[in-house]
Design an enzyme around this catalytic site. Structure first.
Site, PDB file in Angstrom:
ATOM      1  N   ASP A  44       0.815  -1.216   0.000  1.00 49.93           N
ATOM      2  CA  ASP A  44       0.000   0.000   0.000  1.00 49.93           C
ATOM      3  C   ASP A  44       0.850   1.269   0.000  1.00 49.93           C
ATOM      4  O   ASP A  44       0.403   2.335   0.409  1.00 49.93           O
ATOM      5  CB  ASP A  44      -0.958   0.010   1.201  1.00 49.93           C
ATOM      6  CG  ASP A  44      -0.230  -0.124   2.522  1.00 49.93           C
ATOM      7  OD1 ASP A  44       0.996  -0.342   2.513  1.00 49.93           O
ATOM      8  OD2 ASP A  44      -0.890  -0.013   3.579  1.00 49.93           O
ATOM      9  N   HIS A 236      24.275   2.226 -18.673  1.00 53.42           N
ATOM     10  CA  HIS A 236      23.167   2.567 -17.774  1.00 53.42           C
ATOM     11  C   HIS A 236      23.344   1.895 -16.414  1.00 53.42           C
ATOM     12  O   HIS A 236      22.389   1.359 -15.840  1.00 53.42           O
ATOM     13  CB  HIS A 236      21.825   2.181 -18.411  1.00 53.42           C
ATOM     14  CG  HIS A 236      21.460   3.057 -19.571  1.00 53.42           C
ATOM     15  ND1 HIS A 236      20.512   2.703 -20.497  1.00 53.42           N
ATOM     16  CD2 HIS A 236      21.921   4.269 -19.957  1.00 53.42           C
ATOM     17  CE1 HIS A 236      20.406   3.663 -21.407  1.00 53.42           C
ATOM     18  NE2 HIS A 236      21.254   4.616 -21.103  1.00 53.42           N
ATOM     19  N   ASP A 253      26.562  10.456 -14.196  1.00 52.00           N
ATOM     20  CA  ASP A 253      25.539  10.955 -15.116  1.00 52.00           C
ATOM     21  C   ASP A 253      24.312  11.226 -14.259  1.00 52.00           C
ATOM     22  O   ASP A 253      23.612  10.291 -13.842  1.00 52.00           O
ATOM     23  CB  ASP A 253      25.251   9.904 -16.195  1.00 52.00           C
ATOM     24  CG  ASP A 253      24.329  10.423 -17.289  1.00 52.00           C
ATOM     25  OD1 ASP A 253      23.551  11.361 -17.023  1.00 52.00           O
ATOM     26  OD2 ASP A 253      24.358   9.869 -18.405  1.00 52.00           O
ATOM     27  N   ASP A 264      20.640  17.330 -17.274  1.00 48.67           N
ATOM     28  CA  ASP A 264      21.260  16.049 -17.637  1.00 48.67           C
ATOM     29  C   ASP A 264      22.749  16.285 -17.905  1.00 48.67           C
ATOM     30  O   ASP A 264      23.129  16.705 -18.992  1.00 48.67           O
ATOM     31  CB  ASP A 264      20.561  15.475 -18.870  1.00 48.67           C
ATOM     32  CG  ASP A 264      21.068  14.094 -19.247  1.00 48.67           C
ATOM     33  OD1 ASP A 264      21.879  13.519 -18.511  1.00 48.67           O
ATOM     34  OD2 ASP A 264      20.624  13.587 -20.306  1.00 48.67           O
ATOM     35  N   HIS A 343      26.943   4.757 -28.574  1.00 46.64           N
ATOM     36  CA  HIS A 343      25.669   5.473 -28.484  1.00 46.64           C
ATOM     37  C   HIS A 343      25.729   6.739 -29.324  1.00 46.64           C
ATOM     38  O   HIS A 343      26.766   7.090 -29.902  1.00 46.64           O
ATOM     39  CB  HIS A 343      25.321   5.810 -27.033  1.00 46.64           C
ATOM     40  CG  HIS A 343      26.353   6.622 -26.316  1.00 46.64           C
ATOM     41  ND1 HIS A 343      26.526   7.975 -26.527  1.00 46.64           N
ATOM     42  CD2 HIS A 343      27.265   6.282 -25.369  1.00 46.64           C
ATOM     43  CE1 HIS A 343      27.485   8.430 -25.750  1.00 46.64           C
ATOM     44  NE2 HIS A 343      27.972   7.419 -25.041  1.00 46.64           N
ATOM     45  N   HIS A 347      20.543  13.983 -27.399  1.00 43.67           N
ATOM     46  CA  HIS A 347      19.094  13.812 -27.504  1.00 43.67           C
ATOM     47  C   HIS A 347      18.402  15.093 -27.047  1.00 43.67           C
ATOM     48  O   HIS A 347      18.990  15.941 -26.372  1.00 43.67           O
ATOM     49  CB  HIS A 347      18.621  12.623 -26.649  1.00 43.67           C
ATOM     50  CG  HIS A 347      19.062  12.689 -25.209  1.00 43.67           C
ATOM     51  ND1 HIS A 347      18.445  13.484 -24.259  1.00 43.67           N
ATOM     52  CD2 HIS A 347      20.081  12.075 -24.554  1.00 43.67           C
ATOM     53  CE1 HIS A 347      19.049  13.342 -23.092  1.00 43.67           C
ATOM     54  NE2 HIS A 347      20.060  12.492 -23.243  1.00 43.67           N
ATOM     55  N   HIS A 354      14.825  12.281 -21.909  1.00 44.76           N
ATOM     56  CA  HIS A 354      14.880  11.961 -23.335  1.00 44.76           C
ATOM     57  C   HIS A 354      13.590  12.528 -23.915  1.00 44.76           C
ATOM     58  O   HIS A 354      12.578  11.838 -24.012  1.00 44.76           O
ATOM     59  CB  HIS A 354      15.003  10.457 -23.569  1.00 44.76           C
ATOM     60  CG  HIS A 354      16.316   9.893 -23.143  1.00 44.76           C
ATOM     61  ND1 HIS A 354      16.482   8.602 -22.723  1.00 44.76           N
ATOM     62  CD2 HIS A 354      17.544  10.461 -23.052  1.00 44.76           C
ATOM     63  CE1 HIS A 354      17.746   8.383 -22.403  1.00 44.76           C
ATOM     64  NE2 HIS A 354      18.414   9.506 -22.596  1.00 44.76           N
ATOM     65  N   GLU A 376      26.957  14.539 -25.724  1.00 45.00           N
ATOM     66  CA  GLU A 376      27.556  13.594 -24.783  1.00 45.00           C
ATOM     67  C   GLU A 376      28.357  12.478 -25.442  1.00 45.00           C
ATOM     68  O   GLU A 376      28.013  11.302 -25.334  1.00 45.00           O
ATOM     69  CB  GLU A 376      26.464  12.981 -23.903  1.00 45.00           C
ATOM     70  CG  GLU A 376      25.256  12.432 -24.664  1.00 45.00           C
ATOM     71  CD  GLU A 376      24.217  11.849 -23.737  1.00 45.00           C
ATOM     72  OE1 GLU A 376      24.550  10.940 -22.952  1.00 45.00           O
ATOM     73  OE2 GLU A 376      23.060  12.295 -23.800  1.00 45.00           O
ATOM     74  N   TYR A 380      34.390   4.019 -24.019  1.00 42.90           N
ATOM     75  CA  TYR A 380      34.258   2.991 -22.982  1.00 42.90           C
ATOM     76  C   TYR A 380      35.078   1.783 -23.407  1.00 42.90           C
ATOM     77  O   TYR A 380      34.778   1.149 -24.426  1.00 42.90           O
ATOM     78  CB  TYR A 380      32.784   2.606 -22.813  1.00 42.90           C
ATOM     79  CG  TYR A 380      31.870   3.813 -22.809  1.00 42.90           C
ATOM     80  CD1 TYR A 380      31.580   4.500 -21.626  1.00 42.90           C
ATOM     81  CD2 TYR A 380      31.321   4.287 -23.996  1.00 42.90           C
ATOM     82  CE1 TYR A 380      30.760   5.623 -21.635  1.00 42.90           C
ATOM     83  CE2 TYR A 380      30.500   5.408 -24.017  1.00 42.90           C
ATOM     84  CZ  TYR A 380      30.230   6.066 -22.829  1.00 42.90           C
ATOM     85  OH  TYR A 380      29.427   7.178 -22.855  1.00 42.90           O
ATOM     86  N   ARG A 397      32.715   9.776 -20.205  1.00 46.14           N
ATOM     87  CA  ARG A 397      31.674  10.497 -20.935  1.00 46.14           C
ATOM     88  C   ARG A 397      31.626  11.921 -20.391  1.00 46.14           C
ATOM     89  O   ARG A 397      31.786  12.137 -19.191  1.00 46.14           O
ATOM     90  CB  ARG A 397      30.313   9.829 -20.790  1.00 46.14           C
ATOM     91  CG  ARG A 397      29.202  10.524 -21.568  1.00 46.14           C
ATOM     92  CD  ARG A 397      27.953   9.658 -21.723  1.00 46.14           C
ATOM     93  NE  ARG A 397      27.256   9.350 -20.494  1.00 46.14           N
ATOM     94  CZ  ARG A 397      27.256   8.157 -19.912  1.00 46.14           C
ATOM     95  NH1 ARG A 397      27.933   7.154 -20.450  1.00 46.14           N
ATOM     96  NH2 ARG A 397      26.598   7.947 -18.781  1.00 46.14           N
ATOM     97  N   GLU A 399      29.089  15.298 -20.760  1.00 42.51           N
ATOM     98  CA  GLU A 399      27.776  15.686 -21.274  1.00 42.51           C
ATOM     99  C   GLU A 399      27.379  17.064 -20.779  1.00 42.51           C
ATOM    100  O   GLU A 399      27.439  17.348 -19.586  1.00 42.51           O
ATOM    101  CB  GLU A 399      26.721  14.664 -20.842  1.00 42.51           C
ATOM    102  CG  GLU A 399      25.305  14.997 -21.276  1.00 42.51           C
ATOM    103  CD  GLU A 399      24.304  13.977 -20.778  1.00 42.51           C
ATOM    104  OE1 GLU A 399      23.196  13.903 -21.346  1.00 42.51           O
ATOM    105  OE2 GLU A 399      24.617  13.246 -19.812  1.00 42.51           O
TER     106      GLU A 399
END
Length: 433
Positions: A44, A236, A253, A264, A343, A347, A354, A376, A380, A397, A399
């Site tokens: 609940d 991710h 990130d 972002d 990637h 975006h 996104h 970004e 890797y 990375r 960004e």
């Protein structure tokens, strides 16, 4: 800082959006969309409620179990909200509701009804209309409120209209997105200052959330990635449960959500405050690619063509470092870079991290003033990759969020350090203090 002022969109902004949408609708048509519903976390207990972005965009109304109906007839528009009625007993437990009587004046609507009256009102309305715009796959809980007499399978989709509207940000939206970007940058600065060996990844995540909330952004815009060492090679990664090791990099990130708009940012920095030589080489290559991309992303250029320039820079750099072998153009044609940069370049950004909007075939849509997007690039290198040993397990990375303007672009996230000397000075000066 007046957070109440900073967070508020003028009510007329929502009115103007509805008017723009009505202008797109043909005469003698109706358009229906539903709010988000509360979602159960376990038993609940609910997750914190977050309004559907489309619904918020048109209403600014932050309650669940609601629907917005737009009707255009004889070239005149009519707006109605269907919502939960006031219920003093229930409100004692779960908080106050706006209620039917107060909704039209508060939200600048023509009328309001109880949510349970939707099917009857809609059925009567559609009898005299020729077109119905509805998306059955969006907020599917609402389908159960509509009787079989309303054939939702024949409805036309409203999403392309709203996607285009949301893609170009108003001055008020830009103000909020700048604030989201700034608060997100503050979070990354604090993370750099509070990072040192033997802390846990989730401790640094907590530092980010602390700083977001301190400046009026209670929630992150998405699940934060706090990835140390080899974890940075998982795009991710969100477990955030490992020990920070001396000598590793930390890739973060993370961005806040401020007044419904997302920041972002990704930054990568050394846990001990000093880049090693191999880390510096990979980092400088990513930074070079990102800076060139930002310089090129202006009105009239496309994300796709800039992405190709970034691929060229990264492939040439990997070739120079001995991570790739061969001839540059052939490696690009073979997409050899995909083993290390898998990637896209960026975006759209807005109410969703996104964000909605058409990129055009192969990202060949010319950029327009008022668009906001991320930039970004990353590299890797898996620990199992057949590369010189000093580069194994490095993930980087960088960004930023940029606004396309008539003069080029504006980096909304510029407050977050990304030059090597800036990062090392920030981390080491804080430790000395």
């Amino acid at each position: 800082m007046d957070l109440a002022y900073m967070a508020a969109l003028p009510p007329m902004e929502f009115v103007e959006r509805r008017q723009r949408l009505l202008a797109l609708m043909p005469d003698n048509s109706a358009l229906l969309l539903f709010s988000a519903e509360e979602k159960i976390r376990n038993r609940d207990c609910e997750y914190p409620f977050r309004q559907d972005s489309y619904f918020w965009y048109l209403t600014g109304f932050n309650e669940p179990s609601a629907a917005l109906l737009l009707v255009k007839q004889a070239r005149e528009g009519h707006t109605s909200l269907f919502l939960r009625p006031r219920d003093p007993e229930q409100e004692t437990w779960t908080g106050k509701r706006l209620g039917v009587a107060a909704a039209p004046k508060r939200l600048f609507l023509d009328s309001a009804f109880k949510i349970n009256d939707l099917d009857a009102v809609l059925g009567k309305t559609l009898e005299n209309l020729g077109a119905f715009f509805y998306c059955p796959q969006h907020q599917i809980w609402g389908n159960a409120l509509l009787s079989e007499q309303i054939n939702i399978e024949l409805a036309q989709d409203w999403q392309p209209w709203l996607d285009e509207m949301r893609l170009i940000k108003s001055n008020n939206e830009i103000r909020l997105m700048q604030q989201a970007a700034q608060i997100s940058a503050f979070g990354h600065i604090r993370a750099m200052q509070q990072t040192y060996p033997n802390r846990m990844e989730y401790e640094i995540e907590a530092e980010l959330l602390h700083e977001f909330a301190r400046f009026g952004a209670r929630f992150a815009a998405y699940n934060s990635i706090v990835a140390s060492g080899e974890n940075a090679c998982i795009l991710h990664y969100t477990e955030n449960d490992q020990v920070l090791r001396d000598g590793d990099l930390l890739l973060i990130d993370a961005g806040c959500e401020f007044a419904m708009y997302a920041g972002d940012i990704t930054r990568t920095f050394p846990i001990n405050g000093c880049f090693s030589a191999p880390q510096r080489e990979i980092y400088e290559l990513v930074l070079q690619a990102q800076k060139q991309a930002i310089a090129l992303l202006t009105v009239g250029t496309t994300l796709g063509e800039v992405e190709q320039e970034v691929i060229r820079i990264i492939t040439a750099g990997l070739l120079t470092l001995g991570i790739l072998q061969g001839e540059l153009n052939q490696l690009i044609e073979q997409k050899a870079y995909r083993a290390f940069y898998m990637h896209g370049l960026g975006h759209w950004l807005g109410l969703d991290v996104h964000d909605v909007g058409n990129y055009g075939e192969n990202k060949n849509r010319p950029l327009q003033e008022g668009m906001v997007l991320t930039v970004e690039p990353g590299i890797y290198i898996s620990p199992e990759a057949a590369v010189p040993v000093q580069y194994k397990g490095i993930g980087v990375r960088i960004e930023d969020n940029i606004l396309i303007t008539e003069y080029g672009n504006k980096i909304l996230t510029a407050a977050a350090p990304k030059e090597i000397i800036e990062i090392e000075n920030l981390m080491n000066s804080h430790k000395r203090s």
